[in-house]
Design a protein around this motif. Structure first.
Motif, PDB file in Angstrom:
ATOM      1  N   PRO A 194       0.812  -1.225   0.000  1.00 14.72           N
ATOM      2  CA  PRO A 194       0.000   0.000   0.000  1.00 14.72           C
ATOM      3  C   PRO A 194       0.842   1.270   0.000  1.00 14.72           C
ATOM      4  O   PRO A 194       0.450   2.270  -0.628  1.00 14.72           O
ATOM      5  CB  PRO A 194      -0.830  -0.097   1.282  1.00 14.72           C
ATOM      6  N   TRP A 195       1.981   1.244   0.666  1.00 18.12           N
ATOM      7  CA  TRP A 195       2.815   2.452   0.703  1.00 18.12           C
ATOM      8  C   TRP A 195       3.445   2.702  -0.657  1.00 18.12           C
ATOM      9  O   TRP A 195       3.593   3.843  -1.082  1.00 18.12           O
ATOM     10  CB  TRP A 195       3.943   2.349   1.722  1.00 18.12           C
ATOM     11  N   LEU A 197       1.095   4.347  -2.750  1.00 24.65           N
ATOM     12  CA  LEU A 197       0.912   5.726  -2.332  1.00 24.65           C
ATOM     13  C   LEU A 197       2.058   6.603  -2.823  1.00 24.65           C
ATOM     14  O   LEU A 197       1.855   7.728  -3.269  1.00 24.65           O
ATOM     15  CB  LEU A 197       0.809   5.782  -0.805  1.00 24.65           C
ATOM     16  N   ALA A 198       3.291   6.062  -2.705  1.00 29.37           N
ATOM     17  CA  ALA A 198       4.468   6.858  -3.080  1.00 29.37           C
ATOM     18  C   ALA A 198       4.495   7.066  -4.587  1.00 29.37           C
ATOM     19  O   ALA A 198       4.795   8.159  -5.066  1.00 29.37           O
ATOM     20  CB  ALA A 198       5.741   6.168  -2.614  1.00 29.37           C
TER      21      ALA A 198
END
Lengths: 226, 592
Positions: free
Chosen positions: A120-121, A124-125
């Motif tokens: 998920p990160w 996002l990034a």
């Protein structure tokens, strides 16, 4: 841009080598080898910071690269040699809680877990550097903690600790390049103090019980020996 | 300016202690002057914080608000007490007094690291300050240099530094979340400004990593295993600092994060705080029962209290937050007092084992009553300060409608109450094993007494020797403990009633004579005159303990015990207005 994607491919290669060094720290049987893998790991961290900071030029990341080249590969081993008796550098086998193949299998599971945890990160990034650095950084953090728990020797435990910090910074150079330079400097300073304090403590333990096998220290528990 | 002086004063004192020419001669006076100066400066800053709300020394880097001032005040107060205590304790307990200036040097560095935590407002520097609290106290924990102390120091260093590395990852993620939320200066205030806009998926992991990582340092279960080791093996003044304020100073960072992550994550924060808090309280309460070392007993109680404070923060609401602040104050005051009392016992007996210490009250009135008062206070008996804190927290939890959590907390508190008093009661009142063996023929004591003792699980020879006559019931606290034994299942409020009862008509008859018996405990004849058909065992003087009022305690230790007892007793019944202001504003800080 072609140049940029070339840099990112290099960064991916660096990330792979960084992770490989972390595995090396789990796999090696000697204190010296563990130290060499740690030095290599720090150099790859510096390389990654350099690759991410060179184009466009981010002075913060270049400074991180410079700090990492000086601090961990040079100052940390020097400090350890100053504080800890020479004999533990020449010691052969490190005593382990798990045998090495089992430890490597678990380490592999941890690395795969870290990849899925960070999905998920990464989304996002949204940058390709983050896709490499976030999962590998978390994997190095967790593998450092894992090294700490399976090794019974003082120096490899310390190196596991430092590998955890390397992992945290491997992630941060991709996601937070704006981080204040002061933070990098104080963490570098902190690493040196930690190495010094643990070195002094290890020397005291060696003087008291004649070995640096900290795993053998297990007198303190509720079941009183009396 | 004063804030800078607060940070630099301990550092300067440390440097002076480390210079051999000064340190060898004057390390102790230098440390005392620096600690006393620190307390004065802190009181000055706290007063200004109460008036102005905030003191800014260097904007975005060094600022003190109400919560920070509270921690600062606790650190410097316990610091002064620990310093005075060291003057009496360390020369007696150190095998090598030529390295005592190393102790004082490290002591000042440790104080420096702890005053750094509440004055910096940038989370990254905060991380460094917390890391320093570990690094600068590791060598103090291992100061006695025996294998147990070194083992404790090693576990302490490795586990808490691992936790700190995990927290570092959390802080870096937090920084990233702030950049995603719009950026700004990386301070508590800057974070709070963009709190609602930070991406929850990153924020959640960041908070959990900091909670787990610094939770290891606070001693939250399941990463508490190092804490009883380190907090029992360190020299006692250091134990008071480690247990009383260092854990709290780290918990301060976790609590500060709560208002920052609450807007994006909502109730999840409270849930995690409750889970970790209750788990710590519960596990520690049951572990308390099976300890063998009385310093470990108080160390587990620290785990319990950290859990209570986190649970209070998890209840949510202004009243619960005020309870958490009050409990922070109560725990710091009481736990340091407990360790000073435990150190007095260690000085007198040289034993760490609970089983080998009996009849402390006969040997030293000061050590015995201090240990008893400490145990009652930390267990949460009224009218002491912890009782009020726990009461506030339970009431606030009920008014927030968290019935299950309040019920669990209450059960754990009662378990911990009995766990602590079970051990301390035996240490303070029972007879020494060697004396009991003098008995040639055990005779049946009165029914009530033997029942009380058997329930507590003492071996039969102890219950035989524990007839009401020989017991040193000279003090009010002795009555309290006697009442405790006689009650089938006393709760805190019942204990108070029992105290009132036993000092009523029933006890007044026994009181003068037993006073006489305890004051002349070396003459068996005076004891025998009071027996009703029971023959008392002859009391043998133990050369290891000079009996009497202080029992040979050094005067700085006695002075520390007296000074440390003041807040434990006073704040339980009376909270001065400025302190109330400080606590309620600090509560507003974590309320957001």
């Amino acid at each position: 841009m072609a140049g940029e994607s070339f840099l990112y491919q290099f960064n991916a290669l660096t990330g792979g080598l960084f992770l490989l060094c972390t595995f090396g720290m789990v796999a090696t049987r000697q204190v010296q080898g563990c130290m060499r893998f740690f030095i290599l790991q720090s150099l790859f961290l510096a390389a990654s910071a350099f690759l991410l900071g060179i184009h466009p030029v981010l002075w913060g990341l270049l400074a991180v690269a410079a700090i990492n080249v000086v601090n961990k590969p040079i100052l940390v081993p020097w400090l350890l040699r100053r504080t800890i008796p020479e004999e533990i550098h020449t010691r052969r086998e490190i005593s382990q809680v798990l045998n090495i193949p089992a430890a490597l299998l678990l380490a592999l599971a941890i690395a795969v877990g870290a990849y899925f945890l960070t999905l998920p990160w990464v989304n996002l990034a949204g940058t390709s550097a983050a896709g490499v650095n976030i999962p590998i950084g978390l994997a190095a953090l967790l593998l450092g903690a894992f090294t700490l728990t399976v090794r019974r020797e003082a120096v490899p435990q310390l190196l596991g600790l430092l590998a955890m910090e390397n992992g945290a910074f491997f992630t941060s150079i991709a996601i937070a390049p704006e981080l204040h330079l002061l933070v990098e400097l104080i963490v570098a300073f902190d690493v040196l103090i930690a190495v010094f304090v643990i070195g002094v403590l290890t020397r005291a333990i060696h003087k008291q019980i004649g070995t640096t096998q900290v795993g053998a220290l297990a007198a303190l528990r509720e079941e009183s020996s009396r | 300016m004063t804030v800078f002086a607060i940070v630099l004063l301990p550092l300067l004192a440390a440097v002076l202690c480390w210079i051999p020419a000064v340190g060898k001669r004057a390390a102790a006076p230098v440390t005392f002057v620096s600690s006393a100066g620190l307390l004065a400066l802190t009181i000055h800053v706290t007063a200004r914080v109460v008036v102005l709300g905030k003191v800014v020394a260097l904007a975005n880097w060094v600022e003190v608000d109400s919560f920070g001032a509270l921690i600062l005040l606790l650190v410097s107060s316990v610091g002064v007490l620990a310093c005075i205590y060291s003057l009496g304790y360390m020369p007696k307990m150190t095998h090598d007094s030529s390295i005592l200036h190393h102790y004082y040097g490290n002591f000042n560095l440790f104080i420096f690291s702890m005053v750094l935590v509440p004055v910096v407002v940038s989370p990254s520097i905060e991380w460094l300050a917390v890391e320093f609290t570990t690094l600068l106290s590791v060598l103090l924990v291992g100061f006695e240099s025996n294998s147990e102390a070194l083992e404790a120091a090693w576990k302490y260093a490795v586990l808490t530094l691992t936790g700190a590395a995990i927290a570092l990852f959390g802080f870096l993620l937090l920084f990233w979340a702030m950049q995603k939320g719009g950026g700004g200066s990386y301070t508590w205030a800057g974070l709070a400004a963009v709190a609602a806009k930070m991406p929850p998926v990153v924020l959640k992991t960041a908070f959990l990593m900091i909670l787990v990582g610094f939770g290891a340092k606070v001693g939250l279960v399941p990463l508490h295993t190092w804490l009883p080791d380190a907090h029992s093996q360190a020299p006692t003044p250091i134990c008071a600092l480690l247990s009383g304020v260092e854990t709290t100073a780290v918990l301060y960072v976790i609590l500060r994060l709560m208002p920052i992550v609450r807007p994006a994550l909502g109730g999840a924060i409270e849930r995690w705080a409750l889970i970790f808090g209750l788990l710590s309280v519960g596990v520690a309460a049951f572990l308390l029962i099976q300890v063998h070392d009385y310093k470990r007993l108080f160390a587990y109680s620290t785990v319990e209290h950290m859990g209570i404070i986190l649970t209070a923060a998890g209840f949510g609401g202004a009243a619960a937050h005020y309870g958490a602040m009050y409990q922070i104050l109560a725990h710091a005051a009481t736990k340091s007092f407990c360790f000073f009392a435990a150190g007095a016992v260690l000085l007198l007996t040289g034993e760490r084992d609970i089983a080998s210490i009996r009849g402390l009250m006969q040997r030293s009135r000061v050590a015995g009553s201090a240990l008893l008062v400490g145990a009652l206070a930390i267990a949460g008996a009224p009218p002491f300060v912890v009782f009020l804190g726990e009461f506030l927290i339970l009431r606030a939890g009920l008014s927030e409608g968290r019935y299950v959590a309040v019920g669990l907390l209450a059960v754990f508190l009662v378990v911990a109450f009995f766990g602590i008093l079970l051990h301390v009661n035996r240490m303070v009142f029972s007879r020494v094993a060697g004396e009991a063996r003098v008995l040639t023929e055990p005779e049946p004591p009165t029914g009530e007494e033997i029942e009380g003792e058997e329930r507590l699980g003492s071996p039969p020879w102890i219950s035989v020797s524990l007839t009401p006559v020989e017991r040193p019931t000279g003090t009010a606290s002795a009555h309290l403990a006697e009442a405790l034994e006689a009650m089938p299942s006393p709760t805190a409020s019942q204990v108070v009633r029992a105290e009132g009862h036993s000092s009523g008509p029933g006890a007044s008859e026994a009181h003068p004579a037993s006073l006489e018996a305890s004051s002349a405990s070396s003459s068996p004849s005076s004891v025998r005159t009071r027996t009703d058909g029971l023959s008392a065992p002859p009391v043998v003087a133990d050369p290891k303990f000079p009996s009497g009022f202080a029992g040979g305690l050094p005067w700085p230790c006695v002075l520390t015990l007296l000074l440390a007892a003041i807040p434990v007793v006073v704040f339980g019944v009376y909270v001065p207005h400025p302190l109330y202001e400080l606590l309620s504003r600090a509560a507003a800080v974590i309320g957001g």
